[in-house]
Design an enzyme around this catalytic site. Structure first.
Site, PDB file in Angstrom:
ATOM      1  N   ASP A  71      33.026 -28.980  51.854  1.00  0.00           N
ATOM      2  CA  ASP A  71      33.722 -27.737  52.206  1.00  0.00           C
ATOM      3  C   ASP A  71      34.852 -27.426  51.235  1.00  0.00           C
ATOM      4  OD1 ASP A  71      35.258 -29.893  53.078  1.00  0.00           O
ATOM      5  OD2 ASP A  71      34.951 -29.476  55.195  1.00  0.00           O
ATOM      6  N   ASN A 140      38.415 -33.562  67.220  1.00  0.00           N
ATOM      7  CA  ASN A 140      37.610 -32.747  68.148  1.00  0.00           C
ATOM      8  C   ASN A 140      36.106 -32.907  67.879  1.00  0.00           C
ATOM      9  OD1 ASN A 140      37.238 -31.361  65.766  1.00  0.00           O
ATOM     10  ND2 ASN A 140      38.033 -29.395  66.488  1.00  0.00           N
ATOM     11  N   HIS A 142      34.576 -32.528  64.983  1.00  0.00           N
ATOM     12  CA  HIS A 142      33.976 -31.698  63.924  1.00  0.00           C
ATOM     13  C   HIS A 142      33.505 -32.556  62.749  1.00  0.00           C
ATOM     14  CE1 HIS A 142      38.063 -30.798  61.676  1.00  0.00           C
ATOM     15  NE2 HIS A 142      37.522 -31.902  61.236  1.00  0.00           N
ATOM     16  N   GLU A 147      33.150 -26.670  63.573  1.00  0.00           N
ATOM     17  CA  GLU A 147      33.949 -26.910  64.770  1.00  0.00           C
ATOM     18  C   GLU A 147      33.045 -26.896  65.998  1.00  0.00           C
ATOM     19  OE1 GLU A 147      36.838 -27.874  64.329  1.00  0.00           O
ATOM     20  OE2 GLU A 147      37.836 -26.825  62.687  1.00  0.00           O
TER      21      GLU A 147
END
Ligand code: PGA
Length: 250
Positions: A71, A140, A142, A147
């Site tokens: 990314d 979380n 991800h 996400e």
């Protein structure tokens, strides 16, 4: 559900890095033209340091290797100190003999971000796919900037960052202030990652314990993107004892 994920629990973060570097070096030695996927963040930094040491002291060569990064922040130039292009140059590329033109990091300043994402996917295909992809995991769950809610077949695209991720990336390790963190990124999709022949996910520290437990022992669900690796044929999580502390089975 407990899926297919292979779990390796190491004593500490240094041992996680050594184990991860050993696996990547093994792929590169087996196939000098290996296509390897890379990640940014704090977790893989020690792995990159170990790979650089192996290059320096043991002759591990990246001369034929191609790399793809997961990314990049939308709007950041590769010379920006918080860009992932800069991170990769600083932590790994400048320490080894990889050819700069074989390092593919999405361009956060591309004139057309959607075309940039398509070109990234096409380049992976043109090189025959990724042999082994290194991942971190967010608190979380991800993976890359996929996400919770990202679909299992998502492809490289422009995504919004969640408030959790913005907060995690502005805790002083990277950005100093949440206001400085870009709100969007270009990210390989979960489908893109799942197509790698091998996936190696690293996690260290107790802040990752809940996400690791959910990914390994929880449901296969978009609520925890890393759980969408459960049916991958060759996926290994290398974690330290703290990150393993939420697992029933470890
Ligand atoms: P970290 O980030 O390695 O900095 O904890 C991992 C991630 O968010 O994927």
């Amino acid at each position: 559900m407990a899926g297919n994920i292979n779990l390796v629990v190491c004593d500490d973060a240094a041992a996680v890095a050594r184990e991860a570097a050993r696996r990547f070096a093994g792929e590169i030695c087996a196939r000098p033209g290996a296509v390897i996927g890379l990640a940014t963040g704090s977790t893989p930094e020690a792995t990159y340091a170990e790979l650089a040491r192996m290059h320096r002291e043991e002759g591990l060569s990246f001369a034929g290797v191609s790399t793809f990064n997961l990314d990049e922040y939308l709007g950041l130039d590769g010379t920006h100190e918080q860009s992932y292009r800069y991170f990769m140059h600083d932590r790994l590329f400048r320490h080894v003999d990889v050819q700069p033109w074989n390092t593919f990091v999405l361009n956060g300043k591309a004139a057309n971000a959607h075309l940039e994402c398509q070109a990234f996917e096409q380049k992976i295909l043109a090189l025959g796919g990724v042999d082994i992809w290194l991942l971190g995991i967010g608190g979380n769950g991800h993976i890359a900037f996929n996400e919770p809610g990202s679909s299992v077949d998502s492809r490289t695209r422009v995504v919004n960052l969640t408030p959790d991720t913005i907060a995690a990336n502005s805790d002083g390790r990277f950005f100093k202030d949440a206001a400085e963190v870009p709100r969007c990124a270009l990210s390989a999709g979960i489908g893109t990652i799942r197509e790698a022949r091998k996936v190696v996910l690293l996690a260290t520290g107790s802040s990752k314990a809940g996400a690791i437990a959910a990914a390994v022992e929880g449901d296969f669900t978009t609520d925890c993107p890393a759980s969408l690796l459960q049916d991958h044929p060759d996926c290994t999580f290398i974690v330290d004892r703290d990150a393993a502390s939420g697992l029933k089975s470890a």
